[in-house]
Design a protein around this motif. Structure first.
Motif, PDB file in Angstrom:
ATOM      1  N   LYS A   8       0.800  -1.144   0.008  1.00 36.05           N
ATOM      2  CA  LYS A   8       0.033   0.083   0.039  1.00 36.05           C
ATOM      3  C   LYS A   8       0.622   1.182  -0.048  1.00 36.05           C
ATOM      4  O   LYS A   8       1.911   1.323   0.392  1.00 36.05           O
ATOM      5  N   GLN A   9       0.256   2.282  -0.401  1.00 40.16           N
ATOM      6  CA  GLN A   9       1.027   3.619  -0.282  1.00 40.16           C
ATOM      7  C   GLN A   9       0.906   4.168   0.967  1.00 40.16           C
ATOM      8  O   GLN A   9       0.030   3.848   1.779  1.00 40.16           O
ATOM      9  N   SER A  10       1.986   4.794   1.418  1.00 41.33           N
ATOM     10  CA  SER A  10       2.373   5.024   3.003  1.00 41.33           C
ATOM     11  C   SER A  10       0.936   6.106   3.237  1.00 41.33           C
ATOM     12  O   SER A  10       0.676   6.102   4.251  1.00 41.33           O
ATOM     13  N   ASN A  11       0.351   6.835   2.335  1.00 45.89           N
ATOM     14  CA  ASN A  11      -0.702   7.910   2.720  1.00 45.89           C
ATOM     15  C   ASN A  11      -2.109   7.083   3.050  1.00 45.89           C
ATOM     16  O   ASN A  11      -2.816   7.864   3.154  1.00 45.89           O
ATOM     17  N   TYR A  12      -2.054   5.927   2.611  1.00 48.17           N
ATOM     18  CA  TYR A  12      -3.406   5.031   2.867  1.00 48.17           C
ATOM     19  C   TYR A  12      -3.418   4.648   4.357  1.00 48.17           C
ATOM     20  O   TYR A  12      -2.677   3.725   4.772  1.00 48.17           O
ATOM     21  N   GLY A  13      -4.202   5.238   4.992  1.00 46.55           N
ATOM     22  CA  GLY A  13      -4.227   4.880   6.491  1.00 46.55           C
ATOM     23  C   GLY A  13      -4.669   3.611   6.810  1.00 46.55           C
ATOM     24  O   GLY A  13      -6.078   3.628   7.435  1.00 46.55           O
ATOM     25  N   VAL A  14      -4.149   2.672   6.625  1.00 42.77           N
ATOM     26  CA  VAL A  14      -4.797   1.273   7.038  1.00 42.77           C
ATOM     27  C   VAL A  14      -3.719   0.551   7.677  1.00 42.77           C
ATOM     28  O   VAL A  14      -2.468   0.468   7.289  1.00 42.77           O
ATOM     29  N   SER A  15      -4.149  -0.269   8.704  1.00 40.09           N
ATOM     30  CA  SER A  15      -3.185  -0.855   9.637  1.00 40.09           C
ATOM     31  C   SER A  15      -2.720  -2.157   8.844  1.00 40.09           C
ATOM     32  O   SER A  15      -3.692  -3.056   8.779  1.00 40.09           O
ATOM     33  N   THR A  16      -1.631  -2.369   8.460  1.00 37.43           N
ATOM     34  CA  THR A  16      -1.168  -3.661   7.770  1.00 37.43           C
ATOM     35  C   THR A  16      -1.389  -4.697   8.902  1.00 37.43           C
ATOM     36  O   THR A  16      -1.759  -5.816   8.544  1.00 37.43           O
ATOM     37  N   PRO A  17      -0.714  -4.637   9.980  1.00 38.97           N
ATOM     38  CA  PRO A  17      -0.847  -5.745  10.753  1.00 38.97           C
ATOM     39  C   PRO A  17      -2.157  -6.105  11.334  1.00 38.97           C
ATOM     40  O   PRO A  17      -2.470  -7.452  11.267  1.00 38.97           O
ATOM     41  N   VAL A  19      -4.816  -5.962   9.218  1.00 38.35           N
ATOM     42  CA  VAL A  19      -5.479  -6.530   7.990  1.00 38.35           C
ATOM     43  C   VAL A  19      -4.811  -7.868   7.912  1.00 38.35           C
ATOM     44  O   VAL A  19      -5.628  -8.903   7.632  1.00 38.35           O
ATOM     45  N   LYS A  20      -3.705  -8.119   7.900  1.00 40.08           N
ATOM     46  CA  LYS A  20      -2.973  -9.408   7.882  1.00 40.08           C
ATOM     47  C   LYS A  20      -3.663 -10.573   8.996  1.00 40.08           C
ATOM     48  O   LYS A  20      -3.903 -11.591   8.764  1.00 40.08           O
ATOM     49  N   LYS A  21      -3.544 -10.151  10.103  1.00 37.05           N
ATOM     50  CA  LYS A  21      -4.199 -10.605  11.434  1.00 37.05           C
ATOM     51  C   LYS A  21      -5.696 -11.161  10.964  1.00 37.05           C
ATOM     52  O   LYS A  21      -6.101 -12.369  11.115  1.00 37.05           O
ATOM     53  N   ALA A  22      -6.456 -10.172  10.823  1.00 41.23           N
ATOM     54  CA  ALA A  22      -7.900 -10.541  10.335  1.00 41.23           C
ATOM     55  C   ALA A  22      -8.079 -11.506   9.264  1.00 41.23           C
ATOM     56  O   ALA A  22      -8.733 -12.675   9.116  1.00 41.23           O
ATOM     57  N   LEU A  23      -7.116 -11.309   8.243  1.00 36.87           N
ATOM     58  CA  LEU A  23      -7.232 -12.215   6.983  1.00 36.87           C
ATOM     59  C   LEU A  23      -6.911 -13.657   7.413  1.00 36.87           C
ATOM     60  O   LEU A  23      -7.445 -14.706   6.788  1.00 36.87           O
ATOM     61  N   LYS A  98     -12.878   3.773   1.782  1.00 42.80           N
ATOM     62  CA  LYS A  98     -13.081   5.100   2.725  1.00 42.80           C
ATOM     63  C   LYS A  98     -14.420   5.783   2.707  1.00 42.80           C
ATOM     64  O   LYS A  98     -15.185   6.010   3.667  1.00 42.80           O
ATOM     65  N   GLU A  99     -14.747   6.089   1.335  1.00 42.17           N
ATOM     66  CA  GLU A  99     -16.154   6.611   1.068  1.00 42.17           C
ATOM     67  C   GLU A  99     -17.075   5.671   1.698  1.00 42.17           C
ATOM     68  O   GLU A  99     -18.228   6.118   2.530  1.00 42.17           O
ATOM     69  N   GLU A 100     -17.097   4.228   1.321  1.00 46.50           N
ATOM     70  CA  GLU A 100     -17.937   3.481   2.061  1.00 46.50           C
ATOM     71  C   GLU A 100     -18.187   3.601   3.505  1.00 46.50           C
ATOM     72  O   GLU A 100     -19.035   3.453   4.273  1.00 46.50           O
ATOM     73  N   ALA A 101     -16.876   3.398   3.988  1.00 48.66           N
ATOM     74  CA  ALA A 101     -16.851   3.440   5.374  1.00 48.66           C
ATOM     75  C   ALA A 101     -17.359   4.722   6.000  1.00 48.66           C
ATOM     76  O   ALA A 101     -18.141   4.333   7.361  1.00 48.66           O
ATOM     77  N   ASN A 102     -17.253   5.823   5.500  1.00 49.62           N
ATOM     78  CA  ASN A 102     -17.600   7.082   6.127  1.00 49.62           C
ATOM     79  C   ASN A 102     -19.395   6.952   5.896  1.00 49.62           C
ATOM     80  O   ASN A 102     -20.060   7.317   6.880  1.00 49.62           O
ATOM     81  N   ASP A 109     -10.329   0.768   8.820  1.00 46.27           N
ATOM     82  CA  ASP A 109      -9.628  -0.706   8.834  1.00 46.27           C
ATOM     83  C   ASP A 109     -10.535  -1.791   8.840  1.00 46.27           C
ATOM     84  O   ASP A 109     -10.442  -2.690   7.980  1.00 46.27           O
ATOM     85  N   ASP A 110     -11.672  -1.479   9.550  1.00 48.91           N
ATOM     86  CA  ASP A 110     -12.823  -2.394   9.483  1.00 48.91           C
ATOM     87  C   ASP A 110     -13.496  -2.722   8.054  1.00 48.91           C
ATOM     88  O   ASP A 110     -13.742  -3.886   7.645  1.00 48.91           O
ATOM     89  N   LYS A 111     -13.626  -1.646   7.407  1.00 50.36           N
ATOM     90  CA  LYS A 111     -14.200  -1.742   5.902  1.00 50.36           C
ATOM     91  C   LYS A 111     -13.211  -2.282   5.094  1.00 50.36           C
ATOM     92  O   LYS A 111     -13.582  -3.411   4.031  1.00 50.36           O
ATOM     93  N   VAL A 112     -11.878  -2.005   5.230  1.00 46.29           N
ATOM     94  CA  VAL A 112     -10.897  -2.800   4.408  1.00 46.29           C
ATOM     95  C   VAL A 112     -10.953  -4.133   4.645  1.00 46.29           C
ATOM     96  O   VAL A 112     -11.036  -5.044   3.864  1.00 46.29           O
ATOM     97  N   ILE A 113     -11.064  -4.630   5.980  1.00 46.63           N
ATOM     98  CA  ILE A 113     -10.996  -5.883   6.234  1.00 46.63           C
ATOM     99  C   ILE A 113     -12.137  -6.745   5.745  1.00 46.63           C
ATOM    100  O   ILE A 113     -12.141  -8.051   5.254  1.00 46.63           O
ATOM    101  N   GLU A 114     -13.286  -6.014   5.797  1.00 50.10           N
ATOM    102  CA  GLU A 114     -14.520  -6.668   5.124  1.00 50.10           C
ATOM    103  C   GLU A 114     -14.495  -6.896   3.599  1.00 50.10           C
ATOM    104  O   GLU A 114     -14.734  -8.058   3.324  1.00 50.10           O
ATOM    105  N   LEU A 115     -13.770  -6.002   2.949  1.00 49.63           N
ATOM    106  CA  LEU A 115     -13.624  -6.010   1.609  1.00 49.63           C
ATOM    107  C   LEU A 115     -12.606  -7.336   1.282  1.00 49.63           C
ATOM    108  O   LEU A 115     -12.657  -7.913   0.290  1.00 49.63           O
TER     109      LEU A 115
END
Length: 129
Positions: A8-17, A19-23, A98-102, A109-115
């Motif tokens: 991911k790009q550094s400006n995308y505020g998603v917690s990599t750890p 996402v990894k743990k959840a997946l 991000k739009e969908e999460a809002n 993070d929760d939306k990204v994990i869902e996707l």
């Protein structure tokens, strides 16, 4: 061991750890217990639009998630030469997520994990109609 690679790009505020743990937990809940690899890419709108056009023939269609299986045949999963099952790549469009999460009132993070979990189902051969 399940190995998950997140790009991911550094400006995308998603917690990599996170996402990894959840997946990993999600895949284990689906019976994945052998050596497995999955790639996750968090991308922008231009990249996602390009992927939709290049691989789906859809011009100007912005998906929230796309998946690219490592193999369209199941023979690879019977006995991979090195014993590692490579499921493929899950691509999430960060701005769309991000739009969908809002709009749903959930954390990004929760939306990204869902996707990502939704994409994992596709890599496992489970599709919706």
């Amino acid at each position: 061991m399940i190995k998950i690679y997140v790009i991911k790009q550094s400006n995308y505020g998603v917690s990599t750890p996170k996402v990894k743990k959840a997946l990993a937990k999600f895949l284990k809940s689906r019976g994945i217990v052998s050596d497995t690899e999955v790639d996750v890419a968090i991308v922008g709108e231009n990249k996602m639009l390009g992927l939709a056009e290049d691989y789906l023939g859809e011009k100007d269609v912005l998906h929230n998630v796309l998946t690219f299986p490592a193999s369209e045949t199941k023979t690879e999963f019977i006995s991979p030469p090195d014993g590692v099952i490579r499921l493929g790549q899950i691509v999430v469009c960060y701005p769309k997520a991000k739009e969908e999460a809002n709009s749903e009132g959930v954390m990004i993070d929760d939306k990204v994990i869902e996707l990502v979990n939704h994409g994992a189902l596709h890599l496992l051969g489970i599709h919706h109609s």
